[in-house]
Design a protein around this motif. Structure first.
Motif, PDB file in Angstrom:
ATOM      1  N   ASP A  36       0.826  -1.210   0.000  1.00 17.72           N
ATOM      2  CA  ASP A  36       0.000   0.000   0.000  1.00 17.72           C
ATOM      3  C   ASP A  36       0.861   1.261   0.000  1.00 17.72           C
ATOM      4  O   ASP A  36       0.576   2.217  -0.724  1.00 17.72           O
ATOM      5  CB  ASP A  36      -0.933   0.023   1.213  1.00 17.72           C
ATOM      6  N   ALA A  37       1.917   1.266   0.798  1.00 21.27           N
ATOM      7  CA  ALA A  37       2.809   2.429   0.850  1.00 21.27           C
ATOM      8  C   ALA A  37       3.508   2.641  -0.490  1.00 21.27           C
ATOM      9  O   ALA A  37       3.637   3.783  -0.956  1.00 21.27           O
ATOM     10  CB  ALA A  37       3.840   2.253   1.968  1.00 21.27           C
ATOM     11  N   ALA A  46       1.008   4.122  -2.920  1.00 16.75           N
ATOM     12  CA  ALA A  46       0.772   5.536  -2.600  1.00 16.75           C
ATOM     13  C   ALA A  46       1.942   6.396  -3.063  1.00 16.75           C
ATOM     14  O   ALA A  46       1.739   7.480  -3.628  1.00 16.75           O
ATOM     15  CB  ALA A  46       0.537   5.705  -1.103  1.00 16.75           C
ATOM     16  N   ASP A  47       3.174   5.913  -2.852  1.00 16.96           N
ATOM     17  CA  ASP A  47       4.353   6.651  -3.318  1.00 16.96           C
ATOM     18  C   ASP A  47       4.357   6.783  -4.835  1.00 16.96           C
ATOM     19  O   ASP A  47       4.667   7.843  -5.380  1.00 16.96           O
ATOM     20  CB  ASP A  47       5.642   5.954  -2.870  1.00 16.96           C
ATOM     21  N   ASP A  83       1.756   6.701  -6.836  1.00 20.24           N
ATOM     22  CA  ASP A  83       0.705   7.646  -7.214  1.00 20.24           C
ATOM     23  C   ASP A  83       1.155   9.088  -7.008  1.00 20.24           C
ATOM     24  O   ASP A  83       0.892   9.955  -7.845  1.00 20.24           O
ATOM     25  CB  ASP A  83      -0.580   7.381  -6.428  1.00 20.24           C
ATOM     26  N   ALA A  84       1.832   9.356  -5.906  1.00 21.90           N
ATOM     27  CA  ALA A  84       2.323  10.711  -5.630  1.00 21.90           C
ATOM     28  C   ALA A  84       3.356  11.126  -6.676  1.00 21.90           C
ATOM     29  O   ALA A  84       3.330  12.270  -7.155  1.00 21.90           O
ATOM     30  CB  ALA A  84       2.921  10.781  -4.228  1.00 21.90           C
TER      31      ALA A  84
END
Length: 70
Positions: A33-34, A37-38, A40-41
């Motif tokens: 998940d992390a 998210a990274d 996507d950022a």
């Protein structure tokens, strides 16, 4: 996530461990998940930078239209 000690393993040994060990599965999913998210950022930052560069280019190419209509 702490890598497993290196020894010859079947191709699906990691998957078997993820499925069999709830604590390891939770750690794996949290790190996954992390990482998502990274990613996507990073993608959003790249899209933003491209949009800013495109707007600058429009202003250079068509200064009389305020960069619009290209």
């Amino acid at each position: 996530m702490k890598p497993l000690p290196h020894r010859p393993r079947s191709p699906f040994a990691e998957l078997v461990r993820i499925e069999a060990d709830p604590a390891y599965r939770a750690l794996f999913l949290a790190e996954l998940d992390a990482a998502i998210a990274d990613q996507d950022a990073e993608r959003e930052a790249v899209v933003s930078a491209v949009e800013v560069a495109a707007e600058r280019l429009r202003r250079v190419v068509c200064p009389d239209r305020g960069g619009r209509g290209v």
